[in-house]
Design an enzyme around this catalytic site. Structure first.
Site, short mmCIF file in Angstrom:
data_model
loop_
_atom_site.label_atom_id
_atom_site.label_comp_id
_atom_site.label_asym_id
_atom_site.label_seq_id
_atom_site.Cartn_x
_atom_site.Cartn_y
_atom_site.Cartn_z
CE LYS A 53 -3.69 -2.10 2.52
NZ LYS A 53 -4.48 -2.82 3.32
CD GLN A 97 -3.78 -4.03 6.61
OE1 GLN A 97 -3.69 -3.30 6.14
NE2 GLN A 97 -4.18 -5.39 6.54
CG ASP A 120 -9.39 -0.32 4.94
OD1 ASP A 120 -9.52 0.32 3.54
OD2 ASP A 120 -9.02 -0.37 5.71
#
Ligand code: NAD
Length: 295
Positions: A53, A97, A120
């Protein structure tokens, strides 16, 4: 029939190049989109995702920072980290994460993220916006990437029956919510199957589009697929393989060769959904940065 391979690597790259063009436009007005990724602990798969990422961000001309907290970090330390990033004007998007260590309350942690920085799309405010069809929602990157892959590959969702296996908040549920919305990549009839569904093969065989997100290696076999269906394999599983240097190989939730022999289109693992996920994360970070220009 031999399935057309849906090349997520190439499609993902094309999206990343489009994002880079828009990042350059923002740079001209003094905004550099910034993404912060927070990683707790040492999970090897998470480390790989976080690294890729960060790299993708930098390649698109964005600012990227990874904050690594030790496995021993407390939930309060994680919340304090999020608070700092919420207040940092250089950070337009952030994500924590997953999975988090079991002792932490993931819902509480995700709710702490400013919804305007929640790239997200897991904060309840963005989930609600997604469900109600509000275009300002941040769409979770994996289902968003799958929808883009369908659109850009000319696969018609309008009136199609999409059967999703898996009901996670990360993939299955937001996938269903995207596919039932009005508009491009939507207007599908959606069935969501899960571990309690009865007679799964009879449900999956109804799918014009089958999306498999359960995390079980080669679970979907050819007898579960209607010939000519489009098969999207979200799973990433490590299976032991002594012939490989690492001692394992990656495979999806679909038994690839036999299913590819009867499907009309299929995503490979790796190189299918994974690269689309990263591309859409960048797109969401760009969207977050553009919000600050509009302010
Ligand atoms: P999860 O573990 O949160 O959810 C799994 C779902 O599968 C559950 O809803 C469960 O009901 C369902 N399920 C499990 N066994 C089943 C069975 N026998 N029959 C029917 N349904 C069953 O998983 P997740 O986070 O949605 O991830 C699923 C897979 O996708 C994993 O392999 C994960 O690594 C992968 N993934 C890939 C990407 C990507 O970018 N490619 C992104 C997210 C997740």
């Amino acid at each position: 029939m031999t399935a057309r391979i849906l090349d997520g690597k190439a499609l993902g790259l094309a999206i990343r190049e489009e994002v880079a063009v828009d990042v350059a436009k923002l740079a001209a007005v003094g905004i550099k989109p910034g993404l912060a990724v927070v990683l707790v602990g040492e999970d090897p798969a998470s480390q790989v995702y976080v690294r890729s990422k960060g790299r993708a961000c930098e390649e698109a001309g964005m600012y990227s920072v990874t904050i690594r907290l030790p496995d021993t970090a407390t939930q309060d330390e994680l919340l304090a980290t999020i608070d700092k990033l919420n207040a940092d004007p250089a950070i337009h998007g952030m994500l924590v994460q997953l999975p988090l260590p079991k002792r932490m309350d993931s819902d509480k942690v995700l709710r702490r993220i400013n919804p305007l920085k929640d790239v997200d799309g897991f904060h309840p405010e963005n989930v609600g916006k997604l469900v109600t069809g509000d275009p300002t929602a941040f769409r979770p990157a994996t289902p968003y990437g799958i929808q883009q892959m369908l659109i850009r590959s000319g696969i018609e969702t309008n009136g199609a029956h999409a059967v999703i296996i898996g009901r996670s908040n990360i993939v299955g549920k937001p996938m269903a919510n995207l596919l039932i919305q009005q508009g491009p990549g939507g207007n599908a009839t959606v069935t969501v199957c899960h571990s309690r569904s009865k007679d799964l093969p009879s449900l999956t065989r109804q799918g014009d589009i089958l999306i498999v997100a359960i995390g079980r290696a080669e679970f979907l076999t050819a007898d579960m697929v209607r010939p000519g269906a489009v098969v999207i394999d979200v799973g990433i599983n490590r299976v032991e393989d002594a012939t490989r240097e690492k001692g394992y190989r990656l495979c999806g939730d679909v038994e690839y060769e036999p299913v590819a022999a009867i499907a009309s289109a299929i995503t490979p693992v790796p190189g299918g959904v994974g690269p689309m996920t990263i591309a859409m994360l960048l797109k969401n970070t760009l969207q977050a940065a553009e919000l600050t220009r509009a302010e």
